[in-house]
Design a protein around this motif. Structure first.
Motif, PDB file in Angstrom:
ATOM      1  N   THR A  54      -7.016   5.577   6.197  1.00  0.00           N
ATOM      2  CA  THR A  54      -6.469   4.220   6.239  1.00  0.00           C
ATOM      3  C   THR A  54      -5.565   4.015   7.442  1.00  0.00           C
ATOM      4  O   THR A  54      -5.706   3.023   8.177  1.00  0.00           O
ATOM      5  N   VAL A  55      -4.625   4.922   7.656  1.00  0.00           N
ATOM      6  CA  VAL A  55      -3.654   4.747   8.742  1.00  0.00           C
ATOM      7  C   VAL A  55      -4.334   4.806  10.105  1.00  0.00           C
ATOM      8  O   VAL A  55      -4.121   3.931  10.962  1.00  0.00           O
ATOM      9  N   PRO A 198      -1.053 -11.822   6.855  1.00  0.00           N
ATOM     10  CA  PRO A 198      -2.482 -11.499   6.750  1.00  0.00           C
ATOM     11  C   PRO A 198      -2.815 -10.098   7.244  1.00  0.00           C
ATOM     12  O   PRO A 198      -3.754  -9.465   6.753  1.00  0.00           O
ATOM     13  N   LEU A 199      -2.032  -9.595   8.198  1.00  0.00           N
ATOM     14  CA  LEU A 199      -2.267  -8.233   8.671  1.00  0.00           C
ATOM     15  C   LEU A 199      -1.946  -7.233   7.566  1.00  0.00           C
ATOM     16  O   LEU A 199      -2.658  -6.232   7.384  1.00  0.00           O
ATOM     17  N   VAL A 204      -3.759  -3.456   3.093  1.00  0.00           N
ATOM     18  CA  VAL A 204      -3.954  -3.144   1.677  1.00  0.00           C
ATOM     19  C   VAL A 204      -5.442  -3.112   1.346  1.00  0.00           C
ATOM     20  O   VAL A 204      -5.912  -2.247   0.592  1.00  0.00           O
ATOM     21  N   ALA A 205      -6.200  -4.062   1.915  1.00  0.00           N
ATOM     22  CA  ALA A 205      -7.641  -4.080   1.667  1.00  0.00           C
ATOM     23  C   ALA A 205      -8.317  -2.831   2.207  1.00  0.00           C
ATOM     24  O   ALA A 205      -9.259  -2.307   1.603  1.00  0.00           O
ATOM     25  N   MET A 206      -7.821  -2.320   3.338  1.00  0.00           N
ATOM     26  CA  MET A 206      -8.430  -1.105   3.884  1.00  0.00           C
ATOM     27  C   MET A 206      -8.142   0.098   2.993  1.00  0.00           C
ATOM     28  O   MET A 206      -8.969   1.018   2.907  1.00  0.00           O
ATOM     29  N   VAL A 251      -0.179  -1.500  -4.872  1.00  0.00           N
ATOM     30  CA  VAL A 251       0.945  -2.331  -5.323  1.00  0.00           C
ATOM     31  C   VAL A 251       2.230  -1.923  -4.604  1.00  0.00           C
ATOM     32  O   VAL A 251       3.015  -2.780  -4.171  1.00  0.00           O
ATOM     33  N   GLY A 252       2.458  -0.627  -4.463  1.00  0.00           N
ATOM     34  CA  GLY A 252       3.646  -0.179  -3.742  1.00  0.00           C
ATOM     35  C   GLY A 252       3.648  -0.654  -2.300  1.00  0.00           C
ATOM     36  O   GLY A 252       4.677  -1.097  -1.770  1.00  0.00           O
TER      37      GLY A 252
END
Length: 271
Positions: A54-55, A198-199, A204-206, A251-252
């Motif tokens: 993700t990162v 939005p970013l 979160v979506a990724m 969520v976090g």
């Protein structure tokens, strides 16, 4: 004459209180059950890979997306058309399909092209030929997520940059600032307040879409859950733990991003 509207008092986040209570109860249940502890210990081994994918994927997607956004806003019609072509085509392909294409079609094509270009160096013995297995499935998955999300992030950057008043840019030109200085000192600091929400949603979506890398056998949270469930047939327990871990992460992260947004708004209000 109507009296001025009162500032609405912020509501207590009951949904968060309920979610935290459920998370605590679940954590106690996991700690008190040998089966759930074993499942959690197995699935948690994939957290590092999920976070890494993700990162790294998001950082590369943000860099690529910013480049595409700047192309879309450039003075060259060719660059604008190339950027629009990239965004529309990539956004029209599902992430899972793009993942398969990059892994099993794009990587072999890249290897073939690389070997063709470097053939003289290989014949001279200065470098070895590249084979498809040299590109790990992990990095193929990261590149697929990078390309897929860069198209969406490019639109976020474009909209944020265009939200800056043209008068401020013209004033910066009148002061003799270069294009890079105008972007770094005037445009981007103001655009980031529009871009950040939005970013953050894309980030979160990724986190959630990183679970798709499990189809390539990458040992993330989902893949570790699949392996444990297929061997133990404890599907309910395993996928409950998988969902629990993803919820804790997403969520976090969402709460952290909201706190950052509020802090930026307060700083902007004081300035």
């Amino acid at each position: 004459m109507q009296p001025p509207a009162r500032a609405q008092k912020p509501e207590f986040p009951w949904w968060l209180a309920v979610a935290v209570a459920i998370a605590v109860v679940a954590a106690v249940g996991i700690a008190g059950s040998d089966l759930y502890r074993q499942v959690f210990a197995t699935v948690a081994k994939g957290i590092g890979i999920t976070v890494f994918v993700t990162v790294v994927g998001f950082a590369l997607a943000a860099a690529l997306g910013l480049g595409v956004a700047l192309m879309a806003l450039s003075g060259s019609a060719w660059l604008r058309q190339i950027a629009r072509f990239y965004v529309e085509i990539i956004r029209g392909v599902p992430i899972l399909v793009l993942l398969f294409w990059i892994a099993f079609a794009g990587a072999p094509a890249f290897v073939a092209g690389w070997n063709f270009v470097t053939a003289p160096l290989q014949q001279a013995g200065w470098m070895d030929a590249l084979i498809v297995r040299d590109i790990s499935l992990l990095w193929r998955a990261i590149m697929a997520l990078t390309i897929g999300y860069s198209a969406f992030i490019a639109e976020v950057f474009r909209a944020g940059i265009q939200s800056v008043e043209i008068g401020q840019i013209e004033a910066a030109k009148a002061l003799g600032l270069s294009r890079l200085q105008r972007f770094r000192l005037i445009v981007f600091p103001q655009a980031i307040r529009t871009i950040l929400p939005p970013l953050g949603n894309d980030f979160v979506a990724m986190v959630k879409d990183s679970s798709l890398v499990s189809v390539l056998g990458v040992a993330d949270i989902t893949q570790m859950g699949k392996i444990y469930a297929s061997g133990s047939f404890r599907f309910f327990e395993t996928y409950s733990i998988v969902a629990y871990i993803y919820l804790i992460l997403t969520v976090g992260l969402s709460l952290a991003l909201r706190a950052l947004e509020r802090r930026l708004r307060r700083q902007h209000a004081r300035s």
